[in-house]
Design an enzyme around this catalytic site. Structure first.
Site, short mmCIF file in Angstrom:
data_model
loop_
_atom_site.label_atom_id
_atom_site.label_comp_id
_atom_site.label_asym_id
_atom_site.label_seq_id
_atom_site.Cartn_x
_atom_site.Cartn_y
_atom_site.Cartn_z
N HIS A 99 42.76 -90.70 14.37
CA HIS A 99 43.54 -89.58 13.82
C HIS A 99 44.98 -89.69 14.27
CE1 HIS A 99 41.69 -88.34 17.61
NE2 HIS A 99 42.77 -87.62 17.83
N HIS A 101 48.30 -87.49 14.97
CA HIS A 101 48.81 -86.13 15.20
C HIS A 101 50.19 -85.98 14.55
CE1 HIS A 101 46.06 -84.91 18.60
NE2 HIS A 101 45.94 -86.22 18.72
P1 5GP Z 1 42.97 -86.65 20.79
O1 5GP Z 1 43.14 -86.10 22.18
O2 5GP Z 1 41.62 -87.30 20.59
O3 5GP Z 1 44.10 -87.52 20.36
O4 5GP Z 1 43.05 -85.39 19.84
C1 5GP Z 1 41.95 -84.63 19.45
C2 5GP Z 1 42.51 -83.37 18.85
O5 5GP Z 1 41.51 -82.80 18.02
C3 5GP Z 1 42.88 -82.29 19.88
O6 5GP Z 1 44.25 -81.95 19.68
C4 5GP Z 1 41.92 -81.15 19.59
O7 5GP Z 1 42.54 -79.90 19.74
C5 5GP Z 1 41.51 -81.41 18.16
N1 5GP Z 1 40.16 -81.02 17.83
C6 5GP Z 1 39.02 -81.32 18.52
N2 5GP Z 1 37.94 -80.81 17.89
C7 5GP Z 1 38.41 -80.18 16.78
C8 5GP Z 1 37.76 -79.45 15.72
O8 5GP Z 1 36.53 -79.29 15.69
N3 5GP Z 1 38.57 -78.94 14.74
C9 5GP Z 1 39.91 -79.10 14.75
N4 5GP Z 1 40.61 -78.55 13.74
N5 5GP Z 1 40.56 -79.78 15.73
C10 5GP Z 1 39.81 -80.31 16.73
#
Ligand code: 5GP
Ligand code: ZN
Length: 135
Positions: A99, A101
């Site tokens: 993903h 951001h």
């Molecule tokens: P990472 O730390 O893996 O780069 O980012 C994961 C992101 O996904 C975090 O910013 C977290 O808030 C978001 N996130 C995790 N689970 C969910 C979910 O079930 N729904 C949504 N909309 N965001 C999520």
């Protein structure tokens, strides 16, 4: 990937606040946003990280990110915007489905997304360069 939450969200099995969708991507609002409008570009197919992403899909993700970021900038009048993409737990990745951001930035938003610079010597930098590209 049956157990992957982002597969389920990207393919519409779990509801989300979707701000863009096409045949390859869904872009949703992060449910723990760093700032107002923090969004995630999710491919509909499962790839764990940057290294697994096919070249063409990665290029498409950048185009989607620009389109959505432009809309966010226009509608939310942010002052700046970070694109962030984490790979591996050490780098802060918590969901192992690629993903991107999109993080709108506002003056005095209290977030600290940038890093603290270090001061390697010129020799150390050359050594790193040689390790990466060969001496
Ligand atoms: P990472 O730390 O893996 O780069 O980012 C994961 C992101 O996904 C975090 O910013 C977290 O808030 C978001 N996130 C995790 N689970 C969910 C979910 O079930 N729904 C949504 N909309 N965001 C999520
Ligand atoms: Zn997945």
């Amino acid at each position: 990937m049956d157990s992957c939450i982002f597969c389920k969200i990207a393919n519409g099995e779990i509801p989300s606040n979707t701000i863009y969708e096409d045949d390859k991507f869904r872009v949703i609002l992060d449910n723990g946003p760093a700032t107002k409008g923090h969004a995630l570009v999710l491919p509909k197919e499962h790839y764990a990280n940057l290294f697994e992403m096919p070249q063409d899909l990665l290029a498409d993700a950048a185009v989607v990110a620009k389109k959505v970021a432009s809309n966010i900038k226009d509608k939310l009048s942010c002052d700046g915007l970070n694109l962030v993409q984490n790979n591996g737990e050490t780098a802060g990745q918590t969901v192992m489905h690629f993903h991107l951001h999109i993080i709108p930035r506002y003056e005095n938003d209290g977030q600290h997304i940038l890093w603290t610079p270090t001061s390697p010597s010129a020799e150390e930098l050359v050594e790193v360069k040689n390790t990466i590209v060969g001496a």
